[in-house]
Write a protein that holds these residues in place. Sequence first.
Motif, PDB file in Angstrom:
ATOM      1  N   UNK A 189      90.909  95.249  69.618  1.00 38.71           N
ATOM      2  CA  UNK A 189      90.248  94.279  68.709  1.00 38.71           C
ATOM      3  C   UNK A 189      88.775  94.561  68.318  1.00 38.71           C
ATOM      4  N   UNK A 247      84.606  94.056  65.220  1.00 43.60           N
ATOM      5  CA  UNK A 247      85.889  93.099  65.379  1.00 43.60           C
ATOM      6  C   UNK A 247      86.096  92.453  64.142  1.00 43.60           C
ATOM      7  N   UNK A 248      85.224  91.600  63.585  1.00 41.94           N
ATOM      8  CA  UNK A 248      85.525  91.083  62.406  1.00 41.94           C
ATOM      9  C   UNK A 248      86.484  91.627  61.224  1.00 41.94           C
ATOM     10  N   UNK A 279      90.008  91.916  62.124  1.00 39.62           N
ATOM     11  CA  UNK A 279      90.781  90.384  61.925  1.00 39.62           C
ATOM     12  C   UNK A 279      91.056  90.304  60.447  1.00 39.62           C
ATOM     13  N   UNK A 304      93.302  84.831  73.866  1.00 38.00           N
ATOM     14  CA  UNK A 304      92.615  85.251  74.981  1.00 38.00           C
ATOM     15  C   UNK A 304      93.241  84.729  76.321  1.00 38.00           C
ATOM     16  N   UNK A 362      86.281  81.840  76.352  1.00 40.74           N
ATOM     17  CA  UNK A 362      85.071  80.923  76.553  1.00 40.74           C
ATOM     18  C   UNK A 362      84.760  79.807  75.906  1.00 40.74           C
ATOM     19  N   UNK A 415      82.736  77.215  73.702  1.00 40.96           N
ATOM     20  CA  UNK A 415      81.592  77.192  72.942  1.00 40.96           C
ATOM     21  C   UNK A 415      81.105  75.539  72.596  1.00 40.96           C
ATOM     22  N   UNK A 427      92.681  81.392  57.242  1.00 38.58           N
ATOM     23  CA  UNK A 427      92.948  82.277  55.930  1.00 38.58           C
ATOM     24  C   UNK A 427      94.188  81.577  55.474  1.00 38.58           C
ATOM     25  N   UNK A 482      94.772  82.568  61.185  1.00 39.71           N
ATOM     26  CA  UNK A 482      94.165  84.014  60.839  1.00 39.71           C
ATOM     27  C   UNK A 482      94.977  84.577  59.800  1.00 39.71           C
ATOM     28  N   UNK A 528      79.796  86.961  75.697  1.00 40.02           N
ATOM     29  CA  UNK A 528      81.326  86.800  75.718  1.00 40.02           C
ATOM     30  C   UNK A 528      81.770  85.709  74.457  1.00 40.02           C
ATOM     31  N   UNK A 529      80.985  84.851  74.226  1.00 41.30           N
ATOM     32  CA  UNK A 529      81.175  83.738  73.213  1.00 41.30           C
ATOM     33  C   UNK A 529      80.765  84.477  71.858  1.00 41.30           C
ATOM     34  N   UNK A 584      81.370  87.591  71.212  1.00 41.06           N
ATOM     35  CA  UNK A 584      82.417  88.575  71.093  1.00 41.06           C
ATOM     36  C   UNK A 584      83.890  87.545  70.613  1.00 41.06           C
ATOM     37  N   UNK A 585      84.018  86.486  71.395  1.00 41.78           N
ATOM     38  CA  UNK A 585      85.161  85.674  70.878  1.00 41.78           C
ATOM     39  C   UNK A 585      84.977  85.356  69.546  1.00 41.78           C
ATOM     40  N   UNK A 586      83.871  84.953  69.222  1.00 40.62           N
ATOM     41  CA  UNK A 586      83.874  84.309  67.705  1.00 40.62           C
ATOM     42  C   UNK A 586      84.077  85.498  66.681  1.00 40.62           C
ATOM     43  N   UNK A 587      83.246  86.500  66.951  1.00 47.00           N
ATOM     44  CA  UNK A 587      83.797  87.649  65.996  1.00 47.00           C
ATOM     45  C   UNK A 587      85.031  88.369  66.094  1.00 47.00           C
ATOM     46  N   UNK A 588      85.698  87.937  67.295  1.00 48.31           N
ATOM     47  CA  UNK A 588      86.987  88.409  67.146  1.00 48.31           C
ATOM     48  C   UNK A 588      88.062  87.322  66.477  1.00 48.31           C
ATOM     49  N   UNK A 589      87.458  86.170  66.199  1.00 49.90           N
ATOM     50  CA  UNK A 589      87.957  85.439  65.023  1.00 49.90           C
ATOM     51  C   UNK A 589      87.592  85.527  63.663  1.00 49.90           C
ATOM     52  N   UNK A 590      86.855  86.571  63.625  1.00 46.70           N
ATOM     53  CA  UNK A 590      86.766  86.986  62.181  1.00 46.70           C
ATOM     54  C   UNK A 590      85.402  86.579  61.571  1.00 46.70           C
ATOM     55  N   UNK A 591      84.518  86.241  62.333  1.00 52.16           N
ATOM     56  CA  UNK A 591      83.124  85.771  61.927  1.00 52.16           C
ATOM     57  C   UNK A 591      82.109  87.237  62.289  1.00 52.16           C
ATOM     58  N   UNK A 592      81.187  87.361  61.198  1.00 50.35           N
ATOM     59  CA  UNK A 592      80.257  88.107  61.570  1.00 50.35           C
ATOM     60  C   UNK A 592      79.310  88.004  62.773  1.00 50.35           C
ATOM     61  N   UNK A 593      78.604  88.865  62.908  1.00 51.69           N
ATOM     62  CA  UNK A 593      77.724  88.796  64.256  1.00 51.69           C
ATOM     63  C   UNK A 593      76.670  87.546  63.729  1.00 51.69           C
TER      64      UNK A 593
END
Lengths: 237, 303
Positions: free
Chosen positions: A52, A76-77, A80, A88, A92, A94, A108, A144, B277-278, B280-289
């Motif tokens: 990822x 990563x984005x 995706x 996961x 974590x 949020x 999506x 997604x 970590x959070x 990275x998590x959100x980026x791995x959901x497709x959001x940009x930094x």
Amino acid sequence: MNKFLLKIQNLIVKGNEKEILKGINFQMERGEVRAILGPNASGKSTLAHAILGNPKYKIIKGKIFFEGEKITNFPPEKRVDLGITLVWQSPPAIKGVKLSQLLGKISRKKIKIKEGKELLEREINLDFSGGEKKVSELIQVLSLKPKLVILDEIDSGLDIKKVEMVAETIKKELVDKKVSVLIITHWGQILGYLKPDFVNVMINGEIICQEKDYKKVLKTIKKYGYEKCRECPFLAG
Amino acid sequence: MVTKNVENVHFWQVNHKIKNILEVRGITVLSSPKAWQELKWTRKFFEKEPKEGYFVWVRKQIDFPLTTCISIASPKIFQNLTNLLVIEKGIKTRANVLCNATQNQLCGTHKAKGKLILKENSYLEYNHFHKWGKKDLVSPDYEFILKENSHLIYNYKSLFSPKTLNLKTTIYNNKESSSNLNFIISALNSKIELKDTVFLKGKNSRGIIKLRLVGKENSQIRAKTAIFARAPGRGHLDCQGLLIDKGSKISLIPELFCEHKEAQITHEASIGKIDEEALGYLRMRGLTEKEAIDLMVTGFLKT
């Protein structure tokens, strides 16, 4: 069209300055259900996060291809966007962000939510039970529109009924729709429900075998333990 | 937002010009200089003759929110406002107050001194929005006087910060009154000084100050909050800061002064950075930094 959906060549990955993956070679085809079994700390989750593009892990060497495209250095984005997703193991929290709010930004496609409606107006993963986390993860990943879903220890911390429920959703929403699924697990309980096409065993940062018959692998591991995997007469070769 | 329909704004000022005063049944709205001239009793609250600003007197129960809007719309305007809001006994109301610059580079100065009087058994939800340009200098100094059994909820939000913001707020809580302050400030290349003080003057008075501060792009935030307990009341300070980049600084200075043995006052304060970590998590959901950080900041400000 490239034969392989995912192809990994000689991947060496460090996390916290320690080499965790020691030259992984691995591939998956479209619509395939595959499992990686291995003991704790064998590098399974690191592999998932490296696929990822989690910046926490540094790729030292090797290449990752998705649908023939080299994605080793993609953020990563972007991965995706290509259709790679991860459920996961311990997501974590949020704080202050509701699940519905996140879904509004990332979805999506519209998905019908049967399980987990009550989670939508809660802050993501905050005080979620083990089962609620898995449901929330699946909702996000399904929204997604994935081509590949990596399930990191989806069956850990769940009772039998919850494992069944989660497995049923995965089967209906992913496996039956020919979405590729990579199951990462250390105790393999969910494999009985999802019946993977292939199983790999990973120990100490290396994939040491591949086998079609998941029952045989589980039986071997149960009998000999992971420690003996390298010498296992059934798995070798 | 208040400006969407300026016709319904009870007091609307642009630069130094009053554009509209909407007086409806139950409330008196005047410019502060006019109130000074016509209503002699207001002088004790104004202290000295005001130059500009508004006077709003809520005499009867109303079923709509009070709205005021004060804008800077031309370059280098210097506003020096004196505002007075008086809520009569037993009245429950809400006020939406906007102070803003209509453009980003006007180099304006907005100085405001305000006094808000909540008479016995009254209730006010005061929603104060600031939206400034990058080069504005802003210094509001507000004082709230809460008479017996009156209740204040003060929500202050500044998501478009000026070059400098000196925000001073003082609350005087009399017997059985309560004040609840929620300040949300996101600073972008800004210097921000906050000074919030609550005086628990009366028996069973209660005061809470909650700060959520975000420092981005070389911002400097200094927040000094204090509760003085002079009577058997209860108070709490909850100050949290979030630093987005290395160049920003936040300092939180919570102070408790207990001058009565039966008072109970507490505080909590923390400053943190973006959880990697959070992120990275959100980026791995497709959001940009950037999208992920913005979402986390929005979440932080809501907590």
